[in-house]
Design a protein around this motif. Structure first.
Motif, mmCIF file in Angstrom:
data_model
loop_
_atom_site.group_PDB
_atom_site.id
_atom_site.type_symbol
_atom_site.label_atom_id
_atom_site.label_comp_id
_atom_site.label_asym_id
_atom_site.label_seq_id
_atom_site.Cartn_x
_atom_site.Cartn_y
_atom_site.Cartn_z
ATOM 1 N N PRO A 1 -17.256 2.434 -20.693
ATOM 2 C CA PRO A 1 -16.847 1.204 -21.381
ATOM 3 C C PRO A 1 -18.067 0.425 -21.880
ATOM 4 C CG PRO A 1 -15.685 1.448 -19.296
ATOM 5 C CD PRO A 1 -16.766 2.492 -19.312
ATOM 6 N N VAL A 2 -17.832 -0.428 -22.865
ATOM 7 C CA VAL A 2 -18.886 -1.285 -23.405
ATOM 8 C C VAL A 2 -18.947 -2.568 -22.584
ATOM 9 C CG1 VAL A 2 -19.697 -2.555 -25.431
ATOM 10 C CG2 VAL A 2 -18.563 -0.334 -25.713
ATOM 11 N N PHE A 3 -20.149 -2.932 -22.159
ATOM 12 C CA PHE A 3 -20.347 -4.183 -21.416
ATOM 13 C C PHE A 3 -20.947 -5.208 -22.376
ATOM 14 C CE2 PHE A 3 -23.366 -6.694 -18.615
ATOM 15 C CZ PHE A 3 -22.388 -7.584 -18.191
ATOM 16 N N ILE A 4 -20.234 -6.307 -22.574
ATOM 17 C CA ILE A 4 -20.713 -7.369 -23.460
ATOM 18 C C ILE A 4 -20.971 -8.601 -22.605
ATOM 19 C CG2 ILE A 4 -20.225 -8.769 -25.496
ATOM 20 C CD1 ILE A 4 -18.149 -6.639 -26.283
ATOM 21 N N THR B 1 -31.951 1.013 -44.510
ATOM 22 C CA THR B 1 -30.962 0.442 -45.425
ATOM 23 C C THR B 1 -29.542 0.679 -44.936
ATOM 24 O OG1 THR B 1 -31.070 2.440 -46.776
ATOM 25 C CG2 THR B 1 -32.476 0.586 -47.426
ATOM 26 N N ALA B 2 -29.399 1.178 -43.725
ATOM 27 C CA ALA B 2 -28.090 1.328 -43.100
ATOM 28 C C ALA B 2 -28.232 0.934 -41.640
ATOM 29 C CB ALA B 2 -27.576 2.758 -43.214
ATOM 30 N N LEU B 3 -27.342 0.089 -41.155
ATOM 31 C CA LEU B 3 -27.407 -0.385 -39.782
ATOM 32 C C LEU B 3 -26.592 0.531 -38.875
ATOM 33 C CD1 LEU B 3 -26.989 -4.235 -40.329
ATOM 34 C CD2 LEU B 3 -29.096 -2.964 -39.921
ATOM 35 N N PRO B 4 -27.214 1.099 -37.849
ATOM 36 C CA PRO B 4 -26.483 2.015 -36.970
ATOM 37 C C PRO B 4 -25.600 1.256 -35.983
ATOM 38 C CG PRO B 4 -28.725 1.752 -36.171
ATOM 39 C CD PRO B 4 -28.622 0.943 -37.460
ATOM 40 N N THR B 5 -24.381 1.717 -35.792
ATOM 41 C CA THR B 5 -23.456 1.094 -34.855
ATOM 42 C C THR B 5 -22.880 2.157 -33.929
ATOM 43 O OG1 THR B 5 -22.824 -0.469 -36.596
ATOM 44 C CG2 THR B 5 -21.449 -0.406 -34.626
ATOM 45 N N PRO B 6 -23.078 2.039 -32.625
ATOM 46 C CA PRO B 6 -22.467 3.015 -31.707
ATOM 47 C C PRO B 6 -20.956 3.086 -31.908
ATOM 48 C CG PRO B 6 -24.081 1.673 -30.538
ATOM 49 C CD PRO B 6 -23.915 1.057 -31.900
ATOM 50 N N ARG B 7 -20.424 4.292 -31.832
ATOM 51 C CA ARG B 7 -18.981 4.479 -32.034
ATOM 52 C C ARG B 7 -18.172 3.665 -31.038
ATOM 53 N NH1 ARG B 7 -21.052 9.619 -33.322
ATOM 54 N NH2 ARG B 7 -21.073 10.227 -31.120
ATOM 55 N N ALA B 8 -18.676 3.533 -29.805
ATOM 56 C CA ALA B 8 -17.952 2.761 -28.796
ATOM 57 C C ALA B 8 -17.838 1.294 -29.192
ATOM 58 C CB ALA B 8 -18.651 2.888 -27.438
ATOM 59 N N LEU C 1 -17.824 0.220 -32.439
ATOM 60 C CA LEU C 1 -16.903 0.167 -33.570
ATOM 61 C C LEU C 1 -15.439 0.188 -33.124
ATOM 62 C CD1 LEU C 1 -18.393 2.469 -36.352
ATOM 63 C CD2 LEU C 1 -18.088 0.000 -36.417
ATOM 64 N N ASP C 2 -15.183 0.807 -31.983
ATOM 65 C CA ASP C 2 -13.815 0.924 -31.494
ATOM 66 C C ASP C 2 -13.304 -0.357 -30.844
ATOM 67 O OD1 ASP C 2 -13.684 3.525 -32.366
ATOM 68 O OD2 ASP C 2 -14.200 4.399 -30.425
ATOM 69 N N LEU C 3 -14.171 -1.349 -30.646
ATOM 70 C CA LEU C 3 -13.745 -2.578 -29.978
ATOM 71 C C LEU C 3 -12.860 -3.418 -30.897
ATOM 72 C CD1 LEU C 3 -17.138 -3.654 -28.335
ATOM 73 C CD2 LEU C 3 -15.147 -2.685 -27.168
ATOM 74 N N PRO C 4 -11.831 -4.041 -30.346
ATOM 75 C CA PRO C 4 -11.009 -4.941 -31.159
ATOM 76 C C PRO C 4 -11.819 -6.125 -31.665
ATOM 77 C CG PRO C 4 -9.902 -4.384 -29.086
ATOM 78 C CD PRO C 4 -11.315 -3.889 -28.973
ATOM 79 N N GLU C 5 -11.411 -6.670 -32.796
ATOM 80 C CA GLU C 5 -12.124 -7.784 -33.420
ATOM 81 C C GLU C 5 -12.158 -9.005 -32.495
ATOM 82 O OE1 GLU C 5 -14.100 -9.693 -36.790
ATOM 83 O OE2 GLU C 5 -13.708 -7.588 -36.219
ATOM 84 N N HIS D 1 -21.876 -7.407 -34.451
ATOM 85 C CA HIS D 1 -22.271 -6.097 -33.949
ATOM 86 C C HIS D 1 -23.785 -5.929 -33.864
ATOM 87 C CE1 HIS D 1 -18.270 -3.776 -34.883
ATOM 88 N NE2 HIS D 1 -18.137 -4.685 -33.935
ATOM 89 N N HIS D 2 -24.525 -6.520 -34.801
ATOM 90 C CA HIS D 2 -25.969 -6.290 -34.883
ATOM 91 C C HIS D 2 -26.782 -7.551 -34.603
ATOM 92 C CE1 HIS D 2 -24.089 -3.141 -37.459
ATOM 93 N NE2 HIS D 2 -24.857 -2.387 -36.700
ATOM 94 N N VAL D 3 -26.146 -8.559 -34.019
ATOM 95 C CA VAL D 3 -26.881 -9.777 -33.665
ATOM 96 C C VAL D 3 -27.665 -9.615 -32.366
ATOM 97 C CG1 VAL D 3 -26.596 -12.182 -32.919
ATOM 98 C CG2 VAL D 3 -25.452 -11.356 -34.990
ATOM 99 N N PRO D 4 -27.037 -9.162 -31.268
ATOM 100 C CA PRO D 4 -27.792 -9.034 -30.022
ATOM 101 C C PRO D 4 -28.507 -7.692 -29.935
ATOM 102 C CG PRO D 4 -25.522 -8.489 -29.599
ATOM 103 C CD PRO D 4 -25.610 -8.837 -31.075
#
Length: 556
Positions: free
Chosen positions: A111-114, A339-346, A348-352, A360-363
């Protein structure tokens, strides 16, 4: 948003023949020490061997961008009081808040820990994934928060202040004191498991805590590192506008405003001691500066072992330091213009409503192996090996701070390093960003050496493997560079690429162990120590510089 004028400590001043105090090393602790001394009316000169002051807190020009030498997330300096005491805002320092403070992902399907600044928002996110994890995190905070407040009260002051213990007891009514006695004796895994926290939270806590010290999660004495998450809730995370170099830049401006000097390109190679007292320093070019006090803000080893040879007052101290084995550096950093920001698939799967896409790319996103894999990686580090699943800190500073955005079409400071296996040209760019990837446990004595650029490029490939559209991200890399432990040794005069850090905890400092590191003074009159090797430790903090200045002022 305009960048401050003091992105880093600029320029150099004229070298004086004499000063009330000479500070060796222009990192942020040396500059903080000098600023406090100058503000107190002392004539001060800070001597920096490099052509730019700031040390590992610097922001430099490279690959067509402004690049932080180390991670750009700051916590403890914002709790220290230094910014307010020296009025660094008037010297160009301004912070942007980072919230959420971190996003933690694993290498598999963890799981993703935020972690948000808000405790309740953090708990809500955990409860969406695992209600038992949220309950365990609340149990942890019930114990950790009082101890974290206690640590902040102690570590932001001088451990020699006679009233500090009484002040802490009065403020906290001893709440948290048991943790300071108990957790340092245990491992981080032991402490956090006792609350029922899941392995994916434990792994993230280790990555942002004891892993940065070079220790595994099962190492005795790492238990106090479990306070890191609680401290973040109390203090928050911020980034200086214009990069980390804005901190030493503002400190240098403050020092100069009070009459102090910062001389760059001035490498100290020796110490003048007469009648048991430090009288000044010798420079590589043959110059000398005499001073009533000398403060070393670099690795204490050269000072205490090489420069104090033959000084009777320091014989025992010198012998103790000479017997210490050399520490090896273990951190690397890769910076890239993309020129492209990488985002882990896990992610991207999180609800808005759990994590808005705009954040997504702030922290900083940390990638953590499991605790068992971290323990194995610790053993591999000692053999000169890098784990196949390393610990990563990835952020894109230019997303939050537009002053860090690379120019277009731009270019680096020379040809970019080769991309191993890359074919074709660089794709057309519409918007460029700066990407920072810190990699833990990359040994100075790497098996096979550091000559192959495929090694650092492989870290980008490994991160891309857990990201959506990873191949497109790799193709978007316009320029990049890597700093490895040998690079830190060569460019920052760090012995074996190791960044010195205070080796003991809060209680050891209060008890006066390794007195030269926790009391800032040596057996040689007029000779003092500051920097990351002294209490309270490494990171962008500055408390050591302030404490050393107070020690110097109290002795005169």
């Amino acid at each position: 948003m305009a960048a401050p004028d003091t992105l880093s400590a600029p320029g150099t001043d004229e070298l004086p023949e004499h000063a009330d105090a000479v500070v060796i090393g222009g990192g942020h602790n040396g500059l903080a020490c000098g600023a406090y001394l100058a503000r107190a009316g002392r004539s001060v000169v800070v001597l920096e061997a490099r052509e730019q002051a700031g040390g590992c807190a610097s922001t430099v020009d490279a690959i067509g961008a402004r690049v932080n030498i180390c991670n750009c997330d700051h916590t403890m300096i914002r709790a220290s009081g230094i910014i307010e005491e020296l009025d660094l805002a008037s010297h160009g320092l301004r912070y942007l808040d980072v919230d959420p403070m971190l996003i933690g992902v694993g290498w598999a399907d963890e799981p993703v820990f935020i972690q948000w600044r808000s405790i309740e928002r953090t708990l809500d996110g955990l409860a969406r994934v695992d209600p038992t994890a949220a309950a365990a995190y609340r149990r942890y905070l019930d114990v950790a928060l009082p101890a974290a407040r206690l640590v902040l009260a102690v570590q932001c002051g001088r451990p020699t202040t006679p009233s500090i213990v009484a002040t802490v007891v009065a403020r906290q009514k001893l709440r948290g004191s048991r943790v300071l006695l108990d957790w340092p004796r245990r491992s981080l895994v032991d402490v956090l498991t006792s609350f029922g926290l899941p392995s994916w939270v434990i792994a993230a806590t280790h990555t942002v805590g004891p892993a940065v010290w070079g220790l595994g999660p099962d190492a005795p004495g790492t238990g106090l590192g479990a306070l890191g998450l609680a401290i973040r809730h109390l203090v928050g995370v911020g980034r200086p506008v214009g990069g980390s170099g804005a901190v030493p830049g503002a400190l240098a401006a403050c020092l100069r405003a009070h009459g102090g000097r910062v001389v760059t390109g001035a490498r100290v190679t020796g110490l003048d001691v007469e009648a048991g007292r430090a009288r000044g320093v010798r420079l590589a070019d043959g110059g000398r500066v005499t001073a009533g006090a000398v403060v070393n803000a670099t690795d204490p080893h050269a000072l205490l072992v090489d420069w104090l040879d033959g000084v009777p007052a320091a014989a025992k101290l010198r012998a103790r330091w000479a017997a210490r084995p050399a520490d090896d550096g273990y951190e690397s950093k890769l910076d890239a213009v993309v020129t492209a920001l990488p985002t882990p698939r896990a992610v991207l799967d999180l609800p808005e409503d759990v994590l808005p896409a705009a954040l997504h790319h702030v922290p900083t996103t940390i990638v953590s192996p499991t605790p068992e894999q971290q323990i194995a990686a610790s053993a591999a580090l000692k053999r000169g090996l890098i784990a196949d699943r390393p610990m990563f800190f990835l952020n894109t500073p230019s997303v939050l701070d537009e002053t860090m955005r690379p120019g277009l079409p731009g270019g680096g400071d020379g040809a970019p390093p080769p991309r191993p296996g890359a074919v074709g040209g660089t794709p057309a760019a519409t918007e460029a960003h700066l990407l920072s990837l810190e990699v833990l446990w990359t040994p100075w004595a790497l098996e096979g050496g550091w000559g192959d650029p495929a090694v650092p490029w492989g870290w980008l490939e490994r991160f891309a493997s857990i990201c959506a559209g990873g191949s497109g991200f790799l193709e978007s890399v316009r320029d990049w560079r890597a700093m490895t432990p040998p690079d830190y040794e060569r460019e920052f005069f760090l012995r074996r690429g190791y960044v010195p850090s205070f080796p003991d905890g809060v209680m050891a400092a209060l008890l006066g162990r390794r007195r030269e590191l926790s009391r800032y003074r040596t057996p040689v009159a007029g000779l003092y120590l500051t920097g990351g090797a002294t209490f309270p430790g490494a990171g962008v903090w500055g408390a050591s510089g302030r404490n050393a200045a107070a020690t110097v002022l109290a002795a005169r």
